[in-house]
Design an enzyme around this catalytic site. Structure first.
Site, mmCIF file in Angstrom:
data_model
loop_
_atom_site.group_PDB
_atom_site.id
_atom_site.type_symbol
_atom_site.label_atom_id
_atom_site.label_comp_id
_atom_site.label_asym_id
_atom_site.label_seq_id
_atom_site.Cartn_x
_atom_site.Cartn_y
_atom_site.Cartn_z
ATOM 1 N N GLU A 1 0.885 -1.177 0.000
ATOM 2 C CA GLU A 1 0.000 0.000 0.000
ATOM 3 C C GLU A 1 0.914 1.215 0.000
ATOM 4 O O GLU A 1 1.530 1.526 1.021
ATOM 5 C CB GLU A 1 -0.898 0.001 1.254
ATOM 6 C CG GLU A 1 -1.831 -1.191 1.364
ATOM 7 C CD GLU A 1 -3.029 -1.105 0.421
ATOM 8 O OE1 GLU A 1 -3.164 -0.106 -0.309
ATOM 9 O OE2 GLU A 1 -3.820 -2.060 0.417
ATOM 10 N N CYS B 1 -2.431 9.117 2.732
ATOM 11 C CA CYS B 1 -2.230 8.576 1.376
ATOM 12 C C CYS B 1 -3.409 8.885 0.477
ATOM 13 O O CYS B 1 -3.253 8.962 -0.737
ATOM 14 C CB CYS B 1 -2.001 7.078 1.454
ATOM 15 S SG CYS B 1 -3.360 6.221 2.249
HETATM 16 P P1 NAD Z 1 8.342 4.717 4.858
HETATM 17 O O1 NAD Z 1 8.304 3.909 3.607
HETATM 18 O O2 NAD Z 1 9.510 5.582 5.091
HETATM 19 O O3 NAD Z 1 8.250 3.762 6.146
HETATM 20 C C1 NAD Z 1 7.253 2.780 6.283
HETATM 21 C C2 NAD Z 1 7.779 1.634 7.129
HETATM 22 O O4 NAD Z 1 8.897 1.045 6.463
HETATM 23 C C3 NAD Z 1 8.267 2.049 8.517
HETATM 24 O O5 NAD Z 1 7.824 1.088 9.458
HETATM 25 C C4 NAD Z 1 9.779 2.045 8.380
HETATM 26 O O6 NAD Z 1 10.445 1.711 9.576
HETATM 27 C C5 NAD Z 1 10.005 0.964 7.348
HETATM 28 N N1 NAD Z 1 11.239 1.170 6.570
HETATM 29 C C6 NAD Z 1 11.857 2.363 6.316
HETATM 30 N N2 NAD Z 1 12.964 2.146 5.576
HETATM 31 C C7 NAD Z 1 13.049 0.824 5.366
HETATM 32 C C8 NAD Z 1 13.975 -0.022 4.672
HETATM 33 N N3 NAD Z 1 15.045 0.479 4.075
HETATM 34 N N4 NAD Z 1 13.736 -1.360 4.653
HETATM 35 C C9 NAD Z 1 12.661 -1.870 5.258
HETATM 36 N N5 NAD Z 1 11.747 -1.119 5.924
HETATM 37 C C10 NAD Z 1 11.941 0.193 5.988
HETATM 38 O O7 NAD Z 1 6.970 5.523 4.867
HETATM 39 P P2 NAD Z 1 6.496 6.639 5.904
HETATM 40 O O8 NAD Z 1 7.306 7.863 5.728
HETATM 41 O O9 NAD Z 1 6.384 6.041 7.263
HETATM 42 O O10 NAD Z 1 4.997 6.884 5.376
HETATM 43 C C11 NAD Z 1 4.685 7.777 4.348
HETATM 44 C C12 NAD Z 1 4.464 7.049 3.039
HETATM 45 O O11 NAD Z 1 3.498 6.037 3.186
HETATM 46 C C13 NAD Z 1 3.910 7.975 1.971
HETATM 47 O O12 NAD Z 1 4.595 7.751 0.764
HETATM 48 C C14 NAD Z 1 2.445 7.560 1.841
HETATM 49 O O13 NAD Z 1 1.875 7.823 0.594
HETATM 50 C C15 NAD Z 1 2.508 6.104 2.149
HETATM 51 N N6 NAD Z 1 1.235 5.614 2.663
HETATM 52 C C16 NAD Z 1 0.469 4.798 1.886
HETATM 53 C C17 NAD Z 1 -0.765 4.344 2.354
HETATM 54 C C18 NAD Z 1 -1.664 3.437 1.545
HETATM 55 O O14 NAD Z 1 -2.603 2.881 2.106
HETATM 56 N N7 NAD Z 1 -1.437 3.283 0.259
HETATM 57 C C19 NAD Z 1 -1.186 4.721 3.626
HETATM 58 C C20 NAD Z 1 -0.374 5.560 4.380
HETATM 59 C C21 NAD Z 1 0.840 5.988 3.897
#
Ligand code: NAD
Length: 468
Positions: free
Chosen positions: A210, A244
């Site tokens: 997502e 999102c």
């Molecule tokens: P992010 O991708 O930075 O982090 C999400 C998760 O991934 C966190 O738990 C983080 O610890 C982990 N993570 C970070 N780097 C990683 C790596 N290198 N390897 C493995 N895991 C890792 O996202 P964010 O900043 O927390 O959230 C914002 C983003 O999420 C935006 O792009 C938004 O559009 C998206 N989002 C999508 C939805 C949806 O339902 N489609 C919902 C909410 C947010």
């Protein structure tokens, strides 16, 4: 890593018993989860106030209520979802019976972002539990108070070898991704989504991603301007635009654009009446951290430098980590605000003369998670839909499709892979096992066994002409 492997092994040991649990047992777990959520509302309010200044009402409306709705929907439908689904058979397979069984995937990982820390961790968990899985939850390190709160809550609802919370940042998440998991449900950025997909490939683990993107809101000349502005203002500035499903930018017909911008500014003035930047208890959430504040402020500066006008807002307060809802007009399409996902309270309003131009512009990148259309003409909505792709569409409102568990939720390509919520979420965490029973000792398919001869050929010809 050793600790994570040991945790995984404990969940593996428990996997079969959980997978074989009946609907009543799973519903009881969901009821317990619901009760704990309701009992801990104040604790959740406080955690999220500390994490990014989110107010209690918005925590309830955007985190607690949607999880409760998801739980209630699963409880109402679980018997039906779990029941083997009988399917028909083609004529040559007469005498057989076919069913689809829904079996738990096993041990799954749910990795969630910071923007809706409770909803985007516990929402997928509801589907995982409904489908009979053991789960590891990895909430975001950016919202430590919410993560602590969830850890306590999960500890009180589930056996620790059935659902476990692992706290930590990217490194912890990377280690978890190396485990031979049975499904990974990831919500977050497209950048990390790619990393998750690569890691999943090593173990051939199925994934639901997502992700993010730039969801447009088309406002056509036949739209009701005031209600469009109210919906867009609410959808964009809830959670300070860190959502999102927030409309990333507006594509407005030139003939109504000025009226729309005025209505947006009026709507924002109403929505933020309790929320100037220094208010101790504002309705509007803060920005998650300083680096996102800097990113968003520099986006505004970049847009202004390239000729944009700030029609509303534009001010920031670094002490309270708050940014005013900001409407930008006259934005150059090369500005960062139009090239990157905004994920904050900035709303560029781009005008178009012909709808086709606007469609060409929004279609130049991968399909977004959501697409919003404001119009009073069905044929205009149909035209926009037929000329575009997106995970979801809402006509004359914003973001509310997320709240209907009967609608599968998800994106396409860079905005996501797979679907969640309700039955779609249950299916994401289930293996659909095709089960066929032969009830005849001398099935008609034997007519096609070798040795082949004239009769076989005639049967094949007959089969190709008459049987489908
Ligand atoms: P992010 O991708 O930075 O982090 C999400 C998760 O991934 C966190 O738990 C983080 O610890 C982990 N993570 C970070 N780097 C990683 C790596 N290198 N390897 C493995 N895991 C890792 O996202 P964010 O900043 O927390 O959230 C914002 C983003 O999420 C935006 O792009 C938004 O559009 C998206 N989002 C999508 C939805 C949806 O339902 N489609 C919902 C909410 C947010």
């Amino acid at each position: 890593m050793e600790e994570l492997r040991a945790l995984f092994a404990r969940l593996r040991l428990k996997e079969q018993a959980v997978a074989q649990s009946n609907a009543a047992t799973r519903k009881n777990k969901l009821l317990k989860l619901q009760q704990e959520l309701l009992d801990r509302r104040e604790e959740l309010h406080e955690a999220m106030r500390q994490d990014f200044g989110k107010c209690a009402e918005e925590v309830d409306l955007t985190e607690v209520v949607p999880v409760i709705l998801e739980i209630r929907h699963a409880i109402r439908n679980l018997d039906r979802w779990m029941r083997p689904a009988k399917v028909r058979m083609p004529l040559p397979l007469i005498g057989t019976a076919s069913e689809i069984h829904h079996e738990a995937k096993g041990v799954v990982l749910i990795v969630s972002p910071w923007n809706f820390p409770i909803l985007l961790t516990l929402g997928p968990l509801v589907s995982a539990v409904a489908a009979g899985n053991c789960a590891i939850l990895k909430p975001s390190e950016q919202t430590p108070n919410s993560a602590d709160c969830m850890e306590r809550l999960i500890h009180d609802v589930f056996d620790e070898d059935e659902v476990a919370v692992v706290k930590g940042g990217p490194q912890t998440a990377s280690s978890l991704l190396t485990l031979p998991l049975d499904h990974i449900f990831f919500t977050g950025s497209t950048r990390v989504g790619r990393i998750v997909m690569e890691a999943a490939a090593a173990n051939m683990t199925s994934i639901t991603l997502e992700l993010g993107g730039k969801s447009p809101a088309f406002v056509t000349d036949s739209a009701d301007i005031e209600s469009s502005a109210n919906a867009i203002a609410w959808g964009k500035f809830t959670n300070a635009g860190q959502a999102c499903v927030a409309p990333d930018y507006v594509l407005a017909d030139k003939r109504i654009a000025d009226e729309l911008v005025a209505a947006l500014c009026a709507a924002l003035a109403r929505l933020t009446v309790n929320s100037d930047l220094q208010t101790a208890r504002p309705d509007m959430a803060g920005i998650i951290n300083d680096s996102h504040m800097d990113r968003l402020e520099s986006m505004i500066q970049d847009a202004v430098k390239r000729g944009a006008t700030i029609a509303h807002g534009g001010n920031a307060d670094h002490t309270s980590t708050r940014l005013e809802p900001t409407v930008l007009t006259g934005v150059d399409l090369e500005s960062r605000v139009m090239q990157e996902e905004i994920f904050g309270p900035l709303l560029p309003v781009i005008t178009y003369e012909r709808l086709e131009q606007a469609l060409d512009f929004s279609n130049r990148v991968d399909p977004p998670l959501a697409l919003y259309i404001f119009t009073d003409e069905t044929k205009v909505a149909d035209r926009i839909m037929s000329r575009s792709k997106s995970g979801g569409v809402v006509i004359n409102d914003v973001g509310i499709h997320f709240a209907n568990p009967h609608l599968p939720f998800g994106g396409i390509k860079s905005s996501g892979i797979g679907r969640s919520h309700g039955h779609a979420g249950f299916l994401a965490f289930s293996n659909q096992r095709s089960v066929m029973r032969q009830r005849l000792r001398r099935p008609p398919t034997r007519a096609f066994y070798p040795p082949y001869g004239e009769t076989t050929r005639k049967l094949i010809d007959w089969f190709l002409r008459f049987v489908g």
